[in-house]
Design a protein around this motif. Sequence first.
Motif, PDB file in Angstrom:
ATOM      1  N   LEU A  31       0.837  -1.201   0.000  1.00 33.43           N
ATOM      2  CA  LEU A  31       0.000   0.000   0.000  1.00 33.43           C
ATOM      3  C   LEU A  31       0.870   1.249   0.000  1.00 33.43           C
ATOM      4  O   LEU A  31       0.644   2.177  -0.784  1.00 33.43           O
ATOM      5  CB  LEU A  31      -0.934   0.006   1.207  1.00 33.43           C
ATOM      6  N   ALA A  32       1.877   1.275   0.845  1.00 32.91           N
ATOM      7  CA  ALA A  32       2.761   2.450   0.925  1.00 32.91           C
ATOM      8  C   ALA A  32       3.469   2.699  -0.400  1.00 32.91           C
ATOM      9  O   ALA A  32       3.571   3.856  -0.848  1.00 32.91           O
ATOM     10  CB  ALA A  32       3.779   2.268   2.050  1.00 32.91           C
ATOM     11  N   TRP A  34       2.412   1.774  -3.411  1.00 38.05           N
ATOM     12  CA  TRP A  34       1.395   2.207  -4.368  1.00 38.05           C
ATOM     13  C   TRP A  34       1.071   3.691  -4.147  1.00 38.05           C
ATOM     14  O   TRP A  34       0.956   4.458  -5.102  1.00 38.05           O
ATOM     15  CB  TRP A  34       0.142   1.336  -4.227  1.00 38.05           C
ATOM     16  N   GLU A  35       0.945   4.069  -2.877  1.00 37.04           N
ATOM     17  CA  GLU A  35       0.627   5.468  -2.560  1.00 37.04           C
ATOM     18  C   GLU A  35       1.720   6.418  -3.061  1.00 37.04           C
ATOM     19  O   GLU A  35       1.411   7.512  -3.536  1.00 37.04           O
ATOM     20  CB  GLU A  35       0.438   5.649  -1.051  1.00 37.04           C
ATOM     21  N   LYS A  36       2.981   6.023  -2.944  1.00 34.42           N
ATOM     22  CA  LYS A  36       4.078   6.883  -3.397  1.00 34.42           C
ATOM     23  C   LYS A  36       3.933   7.248  -4.869  1.00 34.42           C
ATOM     24  O   LYS A  36       4.274   8.352  -5.280  1.00 34.42           O
ATOM     25  CB  LYS A  36       5.422   6.182  -3.194  1.00 34.42           C
ATOM     26  N   HIS A  38       0.862   6.796  -6.787  1.00 32.17           N
ATOM     27  CA  HIS A  38      -0.474   7.197  -7.232  1.00 32.17           C
ATOM     28  C   HIS A  38      -1.146   8.305  -6.424  1.00 32.17           C
ATOM     29  O   HIS A  38      -1.971   9.032  -6.965  1.00 32.17           O
ATOM     30  CB  HIS A  38      -1.390   5.968  -7.245  1.00 32.17           C
ATOM     31  N   VAL A  39      -0.840   8.420  -5.150  1.00 33.67           N
ATOM     32  CA  VAL A  39      -1.489   9.442  -4.318  1.00 33.67           C
ATOM     33  C   VAL A  39      -0.570  10.651  -4.271  1.00 33.67           C
ATOM     34  O   VAL A  39       0.287  10.779  -3.396  1.00 33.67           O
ATOM     35  CB  VAL A  39      -1.808   8.890  -2.911  1.00 33.67           C
ATOM     36  N   THR A  40      -0.754  11.515  -5.249  1.00 33.24           N
ATOM     37  CA  THR A  40       0.172  12.634  -5.444  1.00 33.24           C
ATOM     38  C   THR A  40      -0.387  13.983  -4.991  1.00 33.24           C
ATOM     39  O   THR A  40       0.301  14.984  -5.074  1.00 33.24           O
ATOM     40  CB  THR A  40       0.545  12.740  -6.930  1.00 33.24           C
ATOM     41  N   GLY A  46      -6.756   8.187  -4.212  1.00 31.23           N
ATOM     42  CA  GLY A  46      -6.606   8.246  -2.770  1.00 31.23           C
ATOM     43  C   GLY A  46      -6.292   6.854  -2.255  1.00 31.23           C
ATOM     44  O   GLY A  46      -6.353   5.866  -3.002  1.00 31.23           O
ATOM     45  N   THR A  47      -5.982   6.753  -0.995  1.00 32.74           N
ATOM     46  CA  THR A  47      -5.650   5.462  -0.395  1.00 32.74           C
ATOM     47  C   THR A  47      -6.755   4.440  -0.626  1.00 32.74           C
ATOM     48  O   THR A  47      -6.483   3.261  -0.836  1.00 32.74           O
ATOM     49  CB  THR A  47      -5.386   5.645   1.109  1.00 32.74           C
ATOM     50  N   SER A  48      -7.986   4.871  -0.626  1.00 30.66           N
ATOM     51  CA  SER A  48      -9.104   3.933  -0.816  1.00 30.66           C
ATOM     52  C   SER A  48      -9.149   3.337  -2.226  1.00 30.66           C
ATOM     53  O   SER A  48      -9.864   2.367  -2.459  1.00 30.66           O
ATOM     54  CB  SER A  48     -10.438   4.624  -0.506  1.00 30.66           C
ATOM     55  N   TRP A  50      -6.554   1.905  -3.674  1.00 29.92           N
ATOM     56  CA  TRP A  50      -5.533   0.864  -3.776  1.00 29.92           C
ATOM     57  C   TRP A  50      -6.173  -0.455  -4.209  1.00 29.92           C
ATOM     58  O   TRP A  50      -7.137  -0.925  -3.585  1.00 29.92           O
ATOM     59  CB  TRP A  50      -4.835   0.696  -2.427  1.00 29.92           C
TER      60      TRP A  50
END
Length: 62
Positions: A31-32, A34-36, A38-40, A46-48, A50
């Motif tokens: 998750l972390a 992926w967030e790096k 995609h969640v810019t 957003g985190t949801s 994933w």
Amino acid sequence: MKNEKTEAQIARYERIIKAATVMTDQEKFSLAEWEKIHVTGNGDFGTSDWPGWETVILRISH
């Protein structure tokens, strides 16, 4: 119809919250990472969003 969509979204968020409490270390890492990417902060993801949530939710569903 609008209420059904809203209720479905709330139910999904509730499942994500529950799933987050039982994630493995590998899932947390995934998750972390992926967030790096995609969640810019531009609002696209957003985190949801994933894709791994489904796997975690399926694992904890009875």
